[in-house]
Design an enzyme around this catalytic site. Structure first.
Site, short mmCIF file in Angstrom:
data_model
loop_
_atom_site.label_atom_id
_atom_site.label_comp_id
_atom_site.label_asym_id
_atom_site.label_seq_id
_atom_site.Cartn_x
_atom_site.Cartn_y
_atom_site.Cartn_z
N ARG A 204 70.24 107.48 -54.39
CA ARG A 204 71.39 107.92 -55.16
C ARG A 204 72.40 108.53 -54.18
O ARG A 204 72.03 109.05 -53.13
CB ARG A 204 70.98 108.96 -56.21
CG ARG A 204 69.97 108.44 -57.22
CD ARG A 204 69.51 109.54 -58.16
NE ARG A 204 68.52 109.05 -59.13
CZ ARG A 204 67.22 109.01 -58.92
NH1 ARG A 204 66.73 109.44 -57.76
NH2 ARG A 204 66.40 108.54 -59.83
N LYS A 227 66.07 113.68 -58.19
CA LYS A 227 66.31 113.87 -59.62
C LYS A 227 65.03 114.23 -60.37
O LYS A 227 65.05 115.07 -61.27
CB LYS A 227 66.92 112.59 -60.20
CG LYS A 227 67.35 112.70 -61.65
CD LYS A 227 68.01 111.41 -62.10
CE LYS A 227 68.46 111.50 -63.55
NZ LYS A 227 69.10 110.23 -64.01
N HIS A 281 76.90 104.47 -58.14
CA HIS A 281 75.59 103.99 -58.59
C HIS A 281 75.45 102.48 -58.43
O HIS A 281 74.34 101.95 -58.45
CB HIS A 281 75.35 104.39 -60.05
CG HIS A 281 73.91 104.66 -60.36
ND1 HIS A 281 73.22 105.71 -59.83
CD2 HIS A 281 73.03 103.98 -61.14
CE1 HIS A 281 71.97 105.70 -60.27
NE2 HIS A 281 71.82 104.65 -61.06
N ARG A 284 73.05 101.61 -55.62
CA ARG A 284 71.62 101.66 -55.95
C ARG A 284 71.20 100.38 -56.67
O ARG A 284 70.16 99.79 -56.36
CB ARG A 284 71.36 102.89 -56.82
CG ARG A 284 69.90 103.16 -57.17
CD ARG A 284 69.81 104.56 -57.75
NE ARG A 284 68.57 104.84 -58.46
CZ ARG A 284 67.46 105.28 -57.89
NH1 ARG A 284 67.42 105.46 -56.58
NH2 ARG A 284 66.38 105.55 -58.61
N HIS A 307 61.40 105.91 -59.24
CA HIS A 307 61.35 105.88 -60.71
C HIS A 307 60.06 106.52 -61.21
O HIS A 307 59.00 106.36 -60.61
CB HIS A 307 61.42 104.44 -61.22
CG HIS A 307 62.81 103.88 -61.19
ND1 HIS A 307 63.08 102.52 -61.24
CD2 HIS A 307 64.02 104.49 -61.11
CE1 HIS A 307 64.38 102.33 -61.20
NE2 HIS A 307 64.98 103.50 -61.12
N TYR A 316 64.74 94.82 -63.07
CA TYR A 316 65.16 94.07 -61.89
C TYR A 316 64.27 92.84 -61.64
O TYR A 316 64.61 91.98 -60.83
CB TYR A 316 65.12 94.97 -60.65
CG TYR A 316 66.08 96.13 -60.71
CD1 TYR A 316 67.46 95.93 -60.57
CD2 TYR A 316 65.63 97.42 -60.93
CE1 TYR A 316 68.35 96.99 -60.63
CE2 TYR A 316 66.51 98.49 -60.99
CZ TYR A 316 67.87 98.27 -60.85
OH TYR A 316 68.75 99.33 -60.91
#
Length: 336
Positions: A204, A227, A281, A284, A307, A316
């Protein structure tokens, strides 16, 4: 006194201690829950364990503030969460929390969908309302676990608004070249390097911008304070490591000032049109998309991106070259 069907479920109406005792009423979504509660109250009255429930007169904002004092302050971006929750409470009319029902929430979000975003010619998106629901529901759930809230979560069982899955947006190779060329002409000394870090690691923007010299070691960039609070390390080329460290502090933060505005200006100079809300973003998404296009491993990608669940990464997978390739040979026309 009995159990009766009401608009919100099954309501128990009884005096556990007899005709002269305290009258209590409680509503449950299922009949079996109502019957079990009624039996439990009568049993407690027979053994002398029953006590009339005290009314909780706290308003919704008081409940949110209690949640923040007990738990919310420990979360990432806690002040922003408190701000969003407080605004939601005010839009709901800040009712006494025990009076809030799922029906009230359904009416609220219907009206909210028709509201325009402040200073913009667009309406509030379902995604925004779903986030409000998730945050408020989490407040009730946490206070229930802490035994601070002794009632049901009024949002329990309320499904979120359906949202169409957006198409994956990422930069193609020629767009990446144009962007990097545009950033090379920036007067900001860091924006190009930070962009390369994001494109090389899927980091990020904030994670890359806050890198310390101590986080660059053994051929990897170590991201901490992320995060979801999980640290991760991603290998990068020697060439990029040299670029990151050259002319920058040997300890502490490598990039002293923010480069976000310089990146925005670079996007404009490159004449790239990005989806709403993307900005940095997009880097990313670009890393993750090209990783899978180049036949990367989805489980390794989950770790690289940091994640919390595979469900966040799996979108993805469809970019992998062999994804659903059998559709070419196993469809009915191909097998006629």
């Amino acid at each position: 006194m009995a159990i009766k069907k009401v608009a919100t479920g099954w309501q128990v109406d009884l005096r556990p201690e007899g005709r002269e005792g305290k009258r209590v009423r409680k509503t449950f979504p299922k009949l079996v829950q109502a019957k079990n509660w009624e039996t439990d109250q009568k049993a407690k009255a027979l053994t002398g364990e029953w006590a009339a429930p005290q009314k909780d007169k706290r308003r919704l904002t008081e409940l949110v503030n209690t949640w923040h004092e007990l738990h919310g302050y420990t979360l990432k971006d806690s002040e922003n969460l408190l701000r969003v929750l407080t605004a939601t409470c005010k839009r709901l009319g800040d009712p006494v929390a025990t009076s809030l029902t799922s029906e009230d929430w359904l009416i609220y979000r219907k009206k909210r969908l028709k509201q325009k975003v402040h200073n913009r010619d667009k309406f509030v998106e379902p995604k925004t309302i779903n986030h409000e629901q998730i945050y408020l529901s989490a407040v009730f759930n946490k206070l229930i676990r802490l035994k601070n809230w002794r009632h049901e979560n009024p949002l329990k069982g309320v499904s979120k608004l359906p949202i169409d899955e957006p198409d994956l947006s990422y930069l193609e190779k020629d767009q990446i070249k144009v962007l990097l060329a545009a950033l090379e002409s920036s007067i900001n000394p860091n924006v190009l390097t930070i962009t390369k870090i994001c494109l090389s690691t899927g980091a990020r923007w904030g994670e890359a911008e806050k890198l310390h010299a101590e986080h660059v070691r053994h051929g990897k960039l170590h991201f901490v304070g992320t995060k979801n609070s999980k640290a991760r390390a991603v290998p990068v080329s020697e060439e990029l490591i040299k670029e990151i460290l050259t002319g920058r502090p040997s300890s502490g933060r490598l990039f002293k000032e923010t480069s976000y505005r310089a990146f925005e200006n670079g996007i404009k100079r490159a004449k790239l049109v990005l989806p709403g809300g993307q900005k940095t973003h997009i880097l990313r998404h670009t890393f993750a998309s090209h990783y899978m296009i180049n036949d990367g491993n989805i489980l390794k990608l989950k770790y690289i991106l940091g994640h919390g669940s595979l469900a966040m990464t799996i979108r993805y997978a469809k970019l992998a070259p062999n994804h659903l390739a059998e559709a070419l040979t196993k469809n009915p026309l191909a097998t006629l």
